[in-house]
Design an enzyme around this catalytic site. Structure first.
Site, mmCIF file in Angstrom:
data_model
loop_
_atom_site.group_PDB
_atom_site.id
_atom_site.type_symbol
_atom_site.label_atom_id
_atom_site.label_comp_id
_atom_site.label_asym_id
_atom_site.label_seq_id
_atom_site.Cartn_x
_atom_site.Cartn_y
_atom_site.Cartn_z
ATOM 1 N N GLU A 135 8.790 6.849 0.386
ATOM 2 C CA GLU A 135 9.842 5.870 0.090
ATOM 3 C C GLU A 135 10.843 6.435 -0.903
ATOM 4 O OE1 GLU A 135 8.095 2.181 -1.243
ATOM 5 O OE2 GLU A 135 7.439 1.643 0.777
ATOM 6 N N GLU A 222 4.483 1.560 7.129
ATOM 7 C CA GLU A 222 3.850 0.814 6.037
ATOM 8 C C GLU A 222 4.317 -0.626 6.088
ATOM 9 O OE1 GLU A 222 3.451 2.811 2.016
ATOM 10 O OE2 GLU A 222 3.985 0.777 1.371
HETATM 11 C C1 IDC Z 1 0.831 0.329 -4.680
HETATM 12 C C2 IDC Z 1 -0.685 0.145 -4.686
HETATM 13 C C3 IDC Z 1 -1.170 -0.024 -6.106
HETATM 14 C C4 IDC Z 1 -0.680 1.160 -6.935
HETATM 15 C C5 IDC Z 1 0.831 1.300 -6.831
HETATM 16 C C6 IDC Z 1 1.341 2.525 -7.573
HETATM 17 O O1 IDC Z 1 -1.048 -0.950 -3.861
HETATM 18 O O2 IDC Z 1 -2.596 -0.100 -6.134
HETATM 19 O O3 IDC Z 1 -1.039 0.935 -8.294
HETATM 20 O O4 IDC Z 1 1.204 1.426 -5.477
HETATM 21 O O5 IDC Z 1 2.673 2.363 -7.917
HETATM 22 C C7 IDC Z 1 4.916 0.479 -1.548
HETATM 23 C C8 IDC Z 1 4.375 1.824 -1.796
HETATM 24 C C9 IDC Z 1 2.905 1.775 -2.138
HETATM 25 C C10 IDC Z 1 2.578 0.569 -3.029
HETATM 26 C C11 IDC Z 1 2.870 -0.696 -2.213
HETATM 27 C C12 IDC Z 1 2.520 -2.007 -2.951
HETATM 28 O O6 IDC Z 1 4.590 2.708 -0.714
HETATM 29 O O7 IDC Z 1 2.546 2.973 -2.783
HETATM 30 O O8 IDC Z 1 1.213 0.601 -3.340
HETATM 31 N N1 IDC Z 1 4.266 -0.689 -1.797
HETATM 32 O O9 IDC Z 1 3.285 -2.160 -4.101
HETATM 33 N N2 IDC Z 1 6.128 0.182 -1.091
HETATM 34 C C13 IDC Z 1 6.269 -1.154 -1.063
HETATM 35 C C14 IDC Z 1 5.091 -1.723 -1.507
#
Ligand code: IDC
Length: 304
Positions: A135, A222
Site C-alpha cells: 500500500e 486485501e
Molecule cells: C494491521 C494489522 C495490525 C498491525 C498493523 C500494523 O491488522 O495487527 O498492528 O497492521 O500497522 C491495511 C494494511 C494492513 C493493516 C490493515 C488493518 O495493509 O497491514 O493491518 N490494513 O489496519 N490497509 C488497510 C487496513
C-alpha cells in the site's frame, strides 16, 4: 500442476479461460508464522474451498525485513509456504508489505535483492505471484511506484519471465485510476485495490467498476468488512454490495487476515489457537461472513 496465470484483455486467465483467485492473507509472518503450515493451508483449501493464499512480509513494522528482521528466516517461511501451497495446488502471493514506509523507493535496494532471490528460487513454479508493494501512501505517489516497478519488474522477469506481478497503487491501494491513466509498460501486471467495507464504500466501488469496464486488470488482494483501522464493527450492507460487484465483475479477492489478535479484521476468535477445523465459535463475525462468501464463490466457479 497449476497453469500459468495470464492477463488477457484486462482479465486474469489460465491462458485460455478466466480464473478467479480467492482466499486468505496471512498477517505479517514475523508476527504469526504459525499459520504458514500444511494444516492451515489444507484447511483453507478443503474447508473454506479457497484456491490462493497471500503470504505477507512487512518491510518496516514489527521485525520487518528492512528494519532489523531476520531476512533468511523470513525467506525460509515464505519458501515453506510456497512449497506447501504448490503441493495443495494453490496459488500463492508473495507480498512485500510496505505500509508506514509509504514510498516503495525507500527500500528499493532491499526489494531488488529480495525479488532477485525469490524469483530465482521459484523460477519453475507456476503457482507464485509477486506482489511488489502492498500500500503506497503519502509520499508514495504513482510516479514513485512507477519508478520502483520499472526497477523491480525486470529483475523478476529475468528469472521468471511469465510470472504474474501485482503492484500496489497510491492512497493505500485505492487510487487504481492512476494506473488507468498511466499504466506500467510491462505485461502480465495487475493493479491492487484494497477495501475495508465499513470505511470504503460506494465511491470506491464506482471507481472500481469504471476501471474494470475500461479493462484495467485489477486484483483485490486485501479486504475486510470492518474499518480501515482493522477495528470497529463490520458493515454487512456495504460488504454485500462489495461482494455483489466482485461477483458480477468476476474479480479475485483475498481477505485480511489469519490472526487471533482480537482485532475485528483478525478472522479467528481472540486466543483461538486452532490451525484447522474451525467451528463458527472459533471465528469472528468477519471470519464467518468471509468464509461463507468463499464457499459461495467456490460453488459458482464449480458450476461453470
Ligand atoms: C494491521 C494489522 C495490525 C498491525 C498493523 C500494523 O491488522 O495487527 O498492528 O497492521 O500497522 C491495511 C494494511 C494492513 C493493516 C490493515 C488493518 O495493509 O497491514 O493491518 N490494513 O489496519 N490497509 C488497510 C487496513
Amino acid at each position: 500442476m497449476l497453469k500459468k496465470l495470464k492477463v488477457i484483455e484486462g482479465r486474469l486467465t489460465d491462458g485460455e479461460k478466466p480464473v478467479r483467485l480467492f482466499g486468505m492473507s496471512t498477517h505479517g509472518i514475523a508476527w504469526h508464522p504459525e499459520y504458514v503450515c500444511e494444516e492451515t493451508f489444507r484447511a483453507l483449501k478443503k474447508e473454506w474451498k479457497t484456491n490462493c493464499i497471500r503470504i505477507t512480509m512487512y518491510t518496516a513494522e514489527f521485525r520487518g525485513y528492512c528494519m532489523g528482521g531476520d531476512k533468511e528466516h523470513l525467506k525460509e517461511i515464505i519458501e515453506k509456504g510456497v512449497n506447501i501451497a504448490e503441493g495443495l495446488d494453490m496459488y500463492v502471493i508473495i507480498d512485500w508489505h510496505i505500509l508506514s514506509d509509504q514510498d516503495p523507493m525507500v527500500y528499493v535496494d532491499e526489494a531488488e535483492e529480495f525479488f532477485a532471490d525469490m524469483s530465482a528460487r521459484f523460477a519453475d513454479k507456476n503457482n507464485v505471484i509477486y506482489e511488489i508493494c502492498n500500500e503506497p501512501n503519502g509520499s508514495g505517489t504513482w510516479a514513485r511506484v512507477r519508478e520502483y516497478a520499472d526497477r523491480i519488474i525486470p529483475i523478476i522477469r529475468k528469472n521468471s519471465p511469465d510470472s504474474l506481478i501485482i503492484t500496489g497503487t497510491p492512497n493505500w491501494s485505492q487510487d487504481i485510476h492512476c494506473a488507468l491513466d498511466q499504466p506500467l509498460a510491462h505485461s502480465n501486471v495487475m493493479y491492487s485495490l484494497h477495501f475495508y467495507a465499513a470505511t470504503h464504500k460506494r465511491t470506491l466501488r464506482q471507481r472500481l467498476d469504471r476501471c474494470v469496464k475500461a479493462k484495467l486488470p485489477v486484483f483485490i488482494n486485501e479486504f475486510n468488512l470492518c474499518e480501515a483501522s482493522g477495528k470497529g464493527d463490520i458493515d454487512v450492507e456495504e460488504a454485500n454490495a462489495w461482494f455483489d460487484l466482485i461477483d458480477s465483475a468476476g474479480l479475485s479477492c483475498i481477505s485480511w487476515c489469519l490472526s487471533n489478535s482480537g482485532d475485528t479484521c483478525a478472522v479467528f476468535a481472540k486466543g483461538c489457537t486452532k490451525l484447522s477445523n474451525w467451528e463458527d465459535s472459533d471465528l469472528k463475525d468477519s471470519g464467518r461472513m468471509i468464509r461463507d462468501e468463499f464457499l459461495h464463490f467456490a460453488d459458482e466457479e464449480n458450476s461453470k
